[in-house]
Design an enzyme around this catalytic site. Structure first.
Site, short mmCIF file in Angstrom:
data_model
loop_
_atom_site.label_atom_id
_atom_site.label_comp_id
_atom_site.label_asym_id
_atom_site.label_seq_id
_atom_site.Cartn_x
_atom_site.Cartn_y
_atom_site.Cartn_z
CG ASP A 45 -0.24 -0.10 2.51
OD1 ASP A 45 0.99 -0.38 2.49
OD2 ASP A 45 -0.88 0.09 3.55
CG HIS A 248 21.98 4.89 -18.26
ND1 HIS A 248 21.11 4.45 -19.22
CD2 HIS A 248 22.34 6.15 -18.65
CE1 HIS A 248 20.95 5.39 -20.14
NE2 HIS A 248 21.69 6.42 -19.82
CG ASP A 265 24.42 12.64 -15.69
OD1 ASP A 265 23.59 13.53 -15.47
OD2 ASP A 265 24.50 12.01 -16.77
CG ASP A 276 21.00 15.96 -17.92
OD1 ASP A 276 21.83 15.51 -17.12
OD2 ASP A 276 20.63 15.34 -18.94
CG HIS A 355 27.20 9.05 -24.47
ND1 HIS A 355 27.20 10.43 -24.61
CD2 HIS A 355 28.14 8.77 -23.53
CE1 HIS A 355 28.09 10.95 -23.78
NE2 HIS A 355 28.68 9.97 -23.12
CG HIS A 359 19.26 14.60 -23.72
ND1 HIS A 359 18.58 15.36 -22.80
CD2 HIS A 359 20.35 14.12 -23.06
CE1 HIS A 359 19.20 15.30 -21.63
NE2 HIS A 359 20.30 14.57 -21.77
CG HIS A 366 16.60 11.61 -22.02
ND1 HIS A 366 16.89 10.29 -21.82
CD2 HIS A 366 17.68 12.30 -21.59
CE1 HIS A 366 18.11 10.18 -21.29
NE2 HIS A 366 18.61 11.39 -21.14
CD GLU A 389 24.41 14.11 -22.09
OE1 GLU A 389 24.86 13.33 -21.24
OE2 GLU A 389 23.20 14.32 -22.25
CE1 TYR A 393 31.65 8.32 -19.73
CE2 TYR A 393 31.48 8.25 -22.13
CZ TYR A 393 31.10 8.80 -20.93
OH TYR A 393 30.20 9.83 -20.89
NE ARG A 411 27.52 11.91 -18.83
CZ ARG A 411 27.61 10.71 -18.27
NH1 ARG A 411 28.38 9.79 -18.81
NH2 ARG A 411 26.94 10.41 -17.17
CD GLU A 413 24.16 16.19 -19.25
OE1 GLU A 413 24.41 15.51 -18.23
OE2 GLU A 413 23.21 15.96 -20.01
MN LIG Z 1 21.93 14.35 -20.21
#
Ligand SMILES: [Mn+2]
Length: 442
Positions: A45, A248, A265, A276, A355, A359, A366, A389, A393, A411, A413
């Site tokens: 619940d 991710h 990130d 972002d 990548h 975006h 996104h 971004e 890697y 990265r 961004e």
């Molecule tokens: Mn992003």
């Protein structure tokens, strides 16, 4: 936007303007149906924190679940109708206040509102005589079936003279294009989300020290979000050392050891609008030479992409510029071999950069909006907001490269608005270069 009564900071008039524009595009013989997001059960619940459907939010600012917005362009007795939960003092004692239909009409500038329980009785009559239905088909199976049921009820009345709709169109075709171009009210909220996120990243960088757990840095970030009535726009990624190479990464439970980089990130969502941001910094406050070389290269790629951010330039040009800069740099550093053109053409660079460079950004991190039109990259226009971004890697177990590069993930961004004659970086205040980051942490 999780509880009733929180102002969206956008006026009822501005929402009415958006609905008018959408109805104008849909045409006078159309009907548009937009259900709220469903409440999702986490276990037994307890529910996940509620988040309103972005489209319903964009058109009304109405925060409650169990609601349906119906737009009926040109209808004499009102064009903007909302079906929502009735007031219920017993339930409100448990879950908090509700607007109820009367309260909703007043607070959200609607033409009319009805109890959600009456949807079944009223909607077939609204569909009748309309030739086109705009709706997000396939997003919510249960609601899809309800809509088909209402349509069938109209179809069953054909011999009595009823005219059922005969065209079914994807609502996103109109609405996504509207949402892609941010108005002044939206840009204020996006700047606020960006400012809160900048502050959160600064606090996390300053809290870094060898031995810190990734979740401790996540806590620093998200404390700043909540301090400003914002929340994470998506699951914050805090990856130390080689965890930064997991695009991710979710666990956020590793240790940052002396000499490690930490990649964060994370962005705040404020009144539904996302920021972002990604930064990568040395947990000890000083970049090693190899770390700095790769960090500088990512920075150069970001600058190259940013130089393509102005009206009339293809969206794709930013990604292409970043790829070219990264590949050129990787060749210089000896991480790639051969000719620049060949490495780009055969995608060799993807070994380190797999990548895209950004975006759209807005109510969704996104965000909606086409990237290509009729097979071609669309051109940038003022009011579009997107991320830039680039990253690099190097896998920790890539024994084919010099050990000094292994396990480095970087990265950078930022969030960029296209203006009339160029761009504005909404997240510009945050330290970006290796020098700026070292100065902030020092
Ligand atoms: Mn992003």
């Amino acid at each position: 936007m999780t509880t009733a009564g929180i102002a969206s900071q956008i006026s009822a008039k501005a929402y009415a303007r958006r609905r008018k524009q959408l109805m104008r595009m849909a045409g006078d013989d159309a009907i548009l149906v937009l259900p709220s997001a469903n409440e999702l059960i986490r276990s037994r619940d307890t529910h996940y924190p509620y988040r309103q459907d972005s489209d319903l939010w964009y058109l009304t600012g109405f925060p409650e679940p169990e609601a349906v917005l119906v737009l009926v362009p040109g209808r004499k007795h009102g064009e903007t109708l909302l079906f929502c939960r009735e007031r219920d003092l017993e339930r409100e004692g448990w879950d908090g206040p509700r607007f109820g239909p009367e309260g909703a009409v007043e607070a959200f500038g609607l033409d009319d509102a009805y109890p959600i329980a009456d949807l079944d009785d009223i909607l077939p009559g609204l569909l009748e005589g309309r030739s086109r239905v705009y709706y997000h088909f396939g997003r919510d199976q249960e609601f899809d079936l309800k809509l088909i049921g209402w349509l069938n009820r109209v179809r069953a009345m054909v011999r009595q003279g009823a005219q059922p709709p005969h065209e079914f169109l994807e609502l996103g075709h109109l609405l996504d294009e509207m949402r892609l171009f941010k108005d002044r009210d939206e840009l204020k909220l996006m700047q606020r989300a960006a400012d809160i996120s900048v502050q959160a990243h600064e606090v996390a960088m300053r809290a870094a020290r060898p031995g810190v757990r990734e979740y401790e840095l996540q806590a620093e970030l998200e404390r700043v979000f909540r301090m400003h009535d914002a929340e994470p726009a998506y699951g914050s990624i805090v990856g130390a050392g080689a965890n930064a190479c997991v695009l991710h990464y979710r666990a956020n439970n590793g240790v940052a050891r002396d000499g490690d980089l930490v990649l964060i990130d994370a962005g705040a969502e404020f009144r539904g609008y996302a920021a972002d941001i990604t930064r990568t910094f040395p947990v000890s406050g000083r970049f090693s030479a190899p770390q700095r070389a790769l960090h500088d290269l990512v920075g150069a790629a970001q600058a190259a992409a940013l130089a393509q951010a102005r009206p009339g330039v293809a969206y794709e040009a930013g990604h292409n510029a970043a790829v070219e800069t990264l590949t050129e740099g990787l060749l210089k550093l000896g991480l790639l071999k051969g000719k620049l053109e060949k490495n780009i053409a055969d995608g060799s660079y993807r070994r380190y950069y797999r990548h895209k460079t950004g975006h759209w950004l807005g109510l969704d991190v996104h965000d909606v909006g086409e990237y290509r039109i009729e097979g071609e990259s669309r051109l940038l226009e003022p009011g579009m907001v997107f991320t830039i971004e680039p990253g690099l890697y190097v896998s920790a177990d890539d024994t084919s490269v010099d050990p000094k590069w292994r396990g480095i993930g970087i990265r950078t961004e930022d969030d960029v608005l296209v203006t009339k004659d160029g761009y504005q970086v909404l997240t510009d205040k945050l330290a970006r270069s290796a020098d700026e980051i070292e100065a902030l942490m020092g």
